[in-house]
Design a protein around this motif. Structure first.
Motif, PDB file in Angstrom:
ATOM      1  N   ARG A  94      -5.000   4.413  -1.759  1.00 35.40           N
ATOM      2  CA  ARG A  94      -3.893   3.505  -1.706  1.00 35.40           C
ATOM      3  C   ARG A  94      -3.573   3.451  -0.206  1.00 35.40           C
ATOM      4  NH1 ARG A  94      -0.575   4.339  -5.028  1.00 35.40           N
ATOM      5  NH2 ARG A  94      -1.401   3.459  -6.808  1.00 35.40           N
ATOM      6  N   PHE A  95      -3.151   4.675   0.323  1.00 41.24           N
ATOM      7  CA  PHE A  95      -2.592   4.807   1.500  1.00 41.24           C
ATOM      8  C   PHE A  95      -3.434   4.839   2.535  1.00 41.24           C
ATOM      9  CE2 PHE A  95      -1.907   8.170   5.073  1.00 41.24           C
ATOM     10  CZ  PHE A  95      -0.782   7.576   5.469  1.00 41.24           C
ATOM     11  N   ALA A  96      -4.826   5.197   2.355  1.00 39.16           N
ATOM     12  CA  ALA A  96      -5.668   4.895   3.377  1.00 39.16           C
ATOM     13  C   ALA A  96      -6.073   3.342   3.705  1.00 39.16           C
ATOM     14  CB  ALA A  96      -7.338   5.518   2.922  1.00 39.16           C
ATOM     15  N   TYR A  97      -6.171   2.591   2.401  1.00 40.64           N
ATOM     16  CA  TYR A  97      -6.194   1.193   2.658  1.00 40.64           C
ATOM     17  C   TYR A  97      -5.094   0.592   3.320  1.00 40.64           C
ATOM     18  CZ  TYR A  97      -6.131  -3.703   1.148  1.00 40.64           C
ATOM     19  OH  TYR A  97      -6.333  -4.991   1.476  1.00 40.64           O
ATOM     20  N   ASP A  98      -3.808   1.090   2.943  1.00 41.79           N
ATOM     21  CA  ASP A  98      -2.545   0.469   3.500  1.00 41.79           C
ATOM     22  C   ASP A  98      -2.447   0.762   5.003  1.00 41.79           C
ATOM     23  OD1 ASP A  98      -1.872  -0.610   1.121  1.00 41.79           O
ATOM     24  OD2 ASP A  98      -0.283   1.109   0.680  1.00 41.79           O
ATOM     25  N   ASN A  99      -2.978   1.845   5.362  1.00 33.49           N
ATOM     26  CA  ASN A  99      -3.124   2.551   6.791  1.00 33.49           C
ATOM     27  C   ASN A  99      -3.892   1.743   7.621  1.00 33.49           C
ATOM     28  OD1 ASN A  99      -4.420   4.409   8.802  1.00 33.49           O
ATOM     29  ND2 ASN A  99      -2.200   4.862   8.917  1.00 33.49           N
ATOM     30  N   LEU A 100      -5.150   1.321   7.042  1.00 36.33           N
ATOM     31  CA  LEU A 100      -6.221   0.575   7.666  1.00 36.33           C
ATOM     32  C   LEU A 100      -5.506  -0.911   7.782  1.00 36.33           C
ATOM     33  CD1 LEU A 100      -9.083   0.956   8.977  1.00 36.33           C
ATOM     34  CD2 LEU A 100      -9.774   0.267   6.570  1.00 36.33           C
TER      35      LEU A 100
END
Length: 448
Positions: free
Chosen positions: A5-11
């Motif tokens: 989820r963090f990787a998606y939100d960061n992207l």
């Protein structure tokens, strides 16, 4: 799931960092799909995609053009290679843009495995979104390319003669790219501690070791021999082993001259001709750095352009083969320019703080632009200087054999020089924008 989820939100928060990476994947998947569709078109002389593998067994001759297995395999390998290299250069640029995010995660106590997972997830999100778009672009362009080739061949055939095997090859290639991206991302994170991450731009671009004078003499001799070999060869009958022989010679000769001799030549010019020119002292130092870190890229450019140029001249009067090679040549030049752009963009990010510090101590914005202009002009001039003798001799020998005309030779050479020069102009503007796109602590001073 938390890292996902963090990787998606960061992207999602910073999509600009992934634009170049996504663009390279779209182009790569479009080119691979389109290229294999063309090779699999039965109206060009191959009844199926598997036929050229069958034809290749027991034969090393490619005089048959597009209907011959060895020719198709070499051309396929070259196009796949240049597409994959484009993706890897864009991924390098993408990784450098993530240095600050990774540093913050390490400060927060994130371990290496989670950091690697973070980068891999972002890579695959971009890959899964971009690859289908690229494949659709390739399928959409296929009827247009078929029309142009049919017109040259003076035949009537279905415009939508599409091979589904092309999709299989595209998916297989992208799967392999994804696997290698996992290794690259994992290796990047594993090698870096917090301090080196903050200086990752230097860590990812180490300065190469100098070679002894004997090695340099050897490189020059190999280059001279390759030029002499091309001048004495009967180009009407060559085979697969000739291409391997010349490729190895190019990798050992001109490619190493670029990497190991040009940097010292640039240093000599700086010390002897411009010892007090504050612009050229800095620009030649930057140019030396860019040359040293571009060895592998220049080797690929030399081999790719030389072989495709040879094919262009050899199959000038074979309409279908010539159109396929011409398409490959133009696409390869575009992708080569994109690779150079990614490489120099990474260098721009490396030098951004240095340029900002120069402004802080009194350099003007116009001074920085002059330094960048001199570096870009020198780098692209050296690429042309390295490639041009090989291309000139190859095409000149075909003129002597009456395979092509001097006008065709001049046109092909002009296309190469024009595209590389245009890439240099575009790259200069991108470089300047990368240096000055963000505000810094002290205002940038402009000349009145």
């Amino acid at each position: 799931m938390e890292i996902l989820r963090f990787a998606y939100d960061n992207l999602k928060r910073n999509p600009k960092n992934a634009y170049f990476f996504a663009f390279s994947i779209i182009v790569a998947s479009a080119v691979i799909t389109l290229f294999f569709s063309i090779l699999g078109n039965p109206y060009y002389g191959i009844s199926s995609m598997s036929d050229y593998v069958t034809y290749a067994i027991g034969s090393a001759d490619f005089d048959g053009g597009i209907g011959n297995g060895i020719f198709a395999m070499i051309l396929s390998l070259m196009m796949i290679s240049i597409c994959v290299i484009t993706v890897f250069f864009s991924n390098k640029f993408f990784l450098i843009s993530k240095v600050e995010d990774i540093s913050v995660m390490m400060i927060s106590g994130c371990n290496v495995i989670r950091l690697g997972y973070f980068l891999i997830v972002q890579n695959f999100i971009v890959l899964l979104i971009s690859a289908p778009i690229g494949a659709l672009v390739g399928v959409g362009l296929h009827p247009m390319i078929n029309y142009l080739i049919y017109k040259e061949m003076a035949i009537s055939a279905p415009l939508f003669a599409f091979s589904m095997d092309a999709m299989v090859y595209c998916v297989t290639t992208l799967f392999m790219v994804g696997f290698w991206l996992i290794l690259v991302d994992a290796g990047f994170v594993y090698r870096m501690d917090l301090n080196s991450l903050l200086k990752a731009k230097k860590a990812m671009n180490p300065i190469g070791k100098s070679k002894s004078v004997y090695f340099k003499i050897f490189y020059v001799v190999v280059y001279a021999y390759i030029l002499y070999f091309l001048c004495t060869l009967d180009f009407t009958h060559v085979n697969f082993f000739f291409m391997i022989y010349v490729s190895v010679g190019i990798a050992c000769g001109p490619a190493n001259i670029f990497k190991y001799i040009y940097p010292e030549a640039v240093t000599w010019v700086k010390n002897k001709l411009f010892p007090t020119d504050h612009h050229r002292v800095i620009s030649t130092g930057n140019l030396r750095y860019s040359i040293i870190t571009s060895g592998m890229l220049v080797t690929i450019i030399l081999i790719d352009v030389s072989i495709l140029f040879f094919y262009l001249c050899k199959f000038r009067h074979d309409a279908a083969t010539f159109m396929v090679v011409l398409l490959s040549y133009i696409v390869s030049l575009v992708l080569i320019c994109v690779c150079i752009g990614y490489k120099l963009s990474s260098d721009a990010l490396n030098k951004k703080l240095i340029f900002h510090n120069m402004i802080s101590i009194g350099y003007l914005k116009s001074d920085i632009k002059t330094i960048i202009l001199q570096e870009m002009a020198g780098f692209f001039f050296l690429i042309i200087l390295t490639c041009f003798p090989l291309l000139f001799i190859i095409s000149f020998m075909f003129v002597l054999f009456d395979t092509i005309t001097p006008a065709f030779m001049a046109g092909m050479l002009l296309i190469f020089v024009a595209m590389i020069s245009f890439a240099g102009v575009v790259m200069y503007r991108i470089y300047v924008n990368l240096i000055f796109k963000e505000a810094i602590d002290k205002p940038i001073v402009n000349e009145e």
